[in-house]
Design a protein around this motif. Structure first.
Motif, mmCIF file in Angstrom:
data_model
loop_
_atom_site.group_PDB
_atom_site.id
_atom_site.type_symbol
_atom_site.label_atom_id
_atom_site.label_comp_id
_atom_site.label_asym_id
_atom_site.label_seq_id
_atom_site.Cartn_x
_atom_site.Cartn_y
_atom_site.Cartn_z
ATOM 1 N N UNK A 240 86.223 -38.011 -9.676
ATOM 2 C CA UNK A 240 86.795 -38.517 -8.440
ATOM 3 C C UNK A 240 85.707 -38.970 -7.476
ATOM 4 N N UNK A 241 84.631 -38.245 -7.424
ATOM 5 C CA UNK A 241 83.523 -38.614 -6.546
ATOM 6 C C UNK A 241 82.941 -39.971 -6.935
ATOM 7 N N UNK A 242 82.805 -40.201 -8.250
ATOM 8 C CA UNK A 242 82.281 -41.487 -8.716
ATOM 9 C C UNK A 242 83.221 -42.633 -8.334
ATOM 10 N N UNK A 243 84.527 -42.406 -8.457
ATOM 11 C CA UNK A 243 85.500 -43.447 -8.100
ATOM 12 C C UNK A 243 85.475 -43.739 -6.602
ATOM 13 N N UNK A 244 85.369 -42.691 -5.786
ATOM 14 C CA UNK A 244 85.324 -42.887 -4.340
ATOM 15 C C UNK A 244 84.051 -43.621 -3.925
ATOM 16 N N UNK A 245 82.936 -43.302 -4.549
ATOM 17 C CA UNK A 245 81.683 -43.981 -4.220
ATOM 18 C C UNK A 245 81.703 -45.443 -4.630
ATOM 19 N N UNK A 246 82.391 -45.734 -5.730
ATOM 20 C CA UNK A 246 82.442 -47.123 -6.207
ATOM 21 C C UNK A 246 83.141 -48.039 -5.215
ATOM 22 N N UNK A 247 84.087 -47.496 -4.449
ATOM 23 C CA UNK A 247 84.821 -48.327 -3.498
ATOM 24 C C UNK A 247 84.613 -47.911 -2.061
ATOM 25 N N UNK A 248 83.437 -47.332 -1.747
ATOM 26 C CA UNK A 248 83.253 -46.765 -0.410
ATOM 27 C C UNK A 248 82.954 -47.804 0.664
ATOM 28 N N UNK A 249 82.539 -48.996 0.279
ATOM 29 C CA UNK A 249 82.232 -50.014 1.277
ATOM 30 C C UNK A 249 81.037 -49.594 2.119
ATOM 31 N N UNK A 250 81.214 -49.572 3.460
ATOM 32 C CA UNK A 250 80.116 -49.199 4.340
ATOM 33 C C UNK A 250 80.116 -47.704 4.666
ATOM 34 N N UNK A 251 80.934 -46.944 3.984
ATOM 35 C CA UNK A 251 80.957 -45.490 4.201
ATOM 36 C C UNK A 251 79.730 -44.855 3.539
ATOM 37 N N UNK A 252 79.313 -43.683 3.998
ATOM 38 C CA UNK A 252 78.152 -43.021 3.390
ATOM 39 C C UNK A 252 78.449 -42.592 1.959
ATOM 40 N N UNK A 253 77.411 -42.542 1.134
ATOM 41 C CA UNK A 253 77.583 -42.116 -0.250
ATOM 42 C C UNK A 253 77.950 -40.643 -0.304
ATOM 43 N N UNK A 312 86.646 -28.150 9.764
ATOM 44 C CA UNK A 312 88.019 -28.210 9.255
ATOM 45 C C UNK A 312 88.750 -29.458 9.743
ATOM 46 N N UNK A 313 88.277 -30.094 10.804
ATOM 47 C CA UNK A 313 88.942 -31.275 11.353
ATOM 48 C C UNK A 313 88.362 -32.585 10.840
ATOM 49 N N UNK A 314 87.395 -32.540 9.950
ATOM 50 C CA UNK A 314 86.725 -33.745 9.468
ATOM 51 C C UNK A 314 87.149 -34.051 8.037
ATOM 52 N N UNK A 315 87.324 -35.353 7.729
ATOM 53 C CA UNK A 315 87.600 -35.733 6.352
ATOM 54 C C UNK A 315 86.281 -35.827 5.583
ATOM 55 N N UNK A 316 86.353 -36.110 4.291
ATOM 56 C CA UNK A 316 85.147 -36.056 3.458
ATOM 57 C C UNK A 316 84.108 -37.092 3.896
ATOM 58 N N UNK A 317 84.557 -38.262 4.387
ATOM 59 C CA UNK A 317 83.613 -39.293 4.815
ATOM 60 C C UNK A 317 82.927 -38.873 6.112
ATOM 61 N N UNK A 318 83.672 -38.277 7.010
ATOM 62 C CA UNK A 318 83.085 -37.793 8.262
ATOM 63 C C UNK A 318 82.108 -36.648 7.989
ATOM 64 N N UNK A 319 82.462 -35.785 7.049
ATOM 65 C CA UNK A 319 81.551 -34.708 6.665
ATOM 66 C C UNK A 319 80.263 -35.274 6.076
ATOM 67 N N UNK A 320 80.379 -36.279 5.206
ATOM 68 C CA UNK A 320 79.201 -36.884 4.579
ATOM 69 C C UNK A 320 78.281 -37.488 5.632
#
Length: 433
Positions: A240-253, A312-320
């Protein structure tokens, strides 16, 4: 002639003493008004002390590593003419204002032990004639000058280190911490100084290194640790991490860490005894509703723990994004003091160095610390959905948790890790809400 006594000012917030982590002057040196005297470390920050007057240093309070009380004499300066005997109150107020805006206690750690800068020699009154120099032999162009203090140059020479090979701090100046990092990173490769033998070296434990030593000793002395380790299948999570990174756009890895933190924050509500701080003197455990997650980070000066507020209030992209920001701030010495305190639970990871299992030390006064270990690929029996089994290559990771046995039972720790394991092995649940 007069003498000026500079006393360590009251820097507020209940601070009673400070540690000398670096001297910028020595007895006999001439110091200018507003010139640097010393770097002093408190529990809050490291602050640079500046001279209110110009003159000659006639005495200093102690050596690097000594702790002196607020209000005691730091430096005595001999001045021209009459000078006030004590530092004015406004000078203390300036120091208080500066420390509130200073970077955290590791900022000036790299300067610890540096020699004082030599005072500039006055230019001669008249030009002095000299015989014409002899023609110099042709030489290769000199390499770019490396900025470093005399103390750093002397130490590098003793160790046989070419300063040109050492990565400097952000301001382009090689400091003792940069030499330490160079030695650390090259020790596994068989690094040896010129001459083939490395000389013994005594390194005084001061500043941030002393704080780490004191905190770790207090944690092990006062907390009865126990560690629980479980193996977790992270194959689906890594996919799942690989799939999310493949389409992350300008989001952090995405790395494993933000996904693990998201799983931890979703699991903790059922295990409030782990997201807690124990005041053992008062005999009170505070179970926190919000997760202020400490992130153990290796810096040139030593281990620091920046804090992800309200994880707890941050999504995975905000955490990254926050993980990257805080790690860079800690390593560069720009993290604020409030970003380095108040954690309720800590995660410590060695990243690619990994390890089969770890027994991390609790970040006191917290009651637990979680340590993911290296991901390895191994054959494993899996069910085929028809009652049978087959062997597959799977990605497995051991997860360690150390707990304070005074307030956390083994059953609680094991139950928490099993609940966390279920969430990690079914990673779609991390994105369910």
């Amino acid at each position: 002639m007069g003498t000026y006594t500079f006393r360590l000012p009251d820097i507020g917030e209940g601070i009673a003493e400070a540690e000398i982590v670096a001297w910028h002057v020595a007895v006999g040196d001439t110091v200018e008004e507003d010139g640097r005297l010393a770097d002093m470390m408190t529990d809050k920050a490291t602050v640079e002390m500046e001279s209110p007057v110009s003159g000659k240093v006639v005495s200093v309070a102690g050596e690097v590593g000594d702790v002196i009380a607020i209000g005691s004499t730091l430096v005595v300066i001999e001045t021209e003419g009459d000078a006030a005997a004590e530092a004015p109150a406004t000078r203390a107020e300036e120091v208080v204002e500066r420390i509130e805006n200073e970077t955290p206690q590791a900022v000036n750690e790299e300067r610890a032990g540096e020699a004082a800068p030599e005072p500039a020699a006055p230019p001669p009154a008249e030009p002095v004639s000299s015989p014409a120099p002899k023609p110099a032999p042709a030489v290769a162009p000199a390499p770019a000058k490396v900025l470093a203090s005399p103390a750093v140059r002397a130490r590098a020479a003793d160790l046989g280190i070419d300063l040109g090979q050492v990565a400097p701090s952000e301001e382009g100046r090689v400091r003792h911490a940069d030499l330490d990092a160079f030695l650390s990173y090259n020790s596994s490769g068989g690094y040896r100084p010129a001459g083939g033998k490395r000389a013994d070296e005594q390194v005084k434990v001061i500043g941030l290194r002393r704080r780490i030593a004191e905190n770790m000793a207090a944690a092990k002395r006062n907390i009865p640790h126990f560690t629980y380790v479980e193996e977790i299948d992270v194959t689906a999570l890594e996919d799942m991490r690989a799939q999310l990174n493949a389409g992350r756009g300008d989001k952090p890895k995405l790395t494993m860490l933000p996904l693990l933190i998201a799983a931890i924050t979703k699991t903790l509500p059922a295990f409030p005894m782990l997201n807690a701080r124990y005041d053992d003197e008062a005999g009170v455990v505070t179970r926190h509703g919000d997760v202020h997650l400490g992130m153990a980070t290796q810096t040139p000066g030593g281990l620091m723990v920046p804090v992800i507020r309200d994880a707890q209030d941050r999504n995975i992209w905000q955490l990254a994004r926050e993980i990257v920001r805080l790690a860079e701030a800690a390593r560069s010495g720009t993290a604020k003091s409030e970003e380095l305190s108040g954690s309720t639970l800590t995660v410590t990871s060695l990243g690619p160095l990994g390890g089969v299992a770890t027994t991390p030390v609790i970040n006191r006064p917290e009651v637990a610390i979680i340590g993911p270990n290296r991901i390895v690929e191994r054959p494993m029996f899996v069910t085929d959905g028809m009652g049978g089994e087959r062997i597959e290559k799977r990605k497995l990771m051991n997860l360690s948790i150390s707990c304070d046995h005074r307030v956390v039972d083994g059953w609680d720790a094991a139950s928490f890790v099993q609940a966390l394991r279920k969430l990690i092995e079914t990673p779609v649940l991390l994105l369910a809400d």
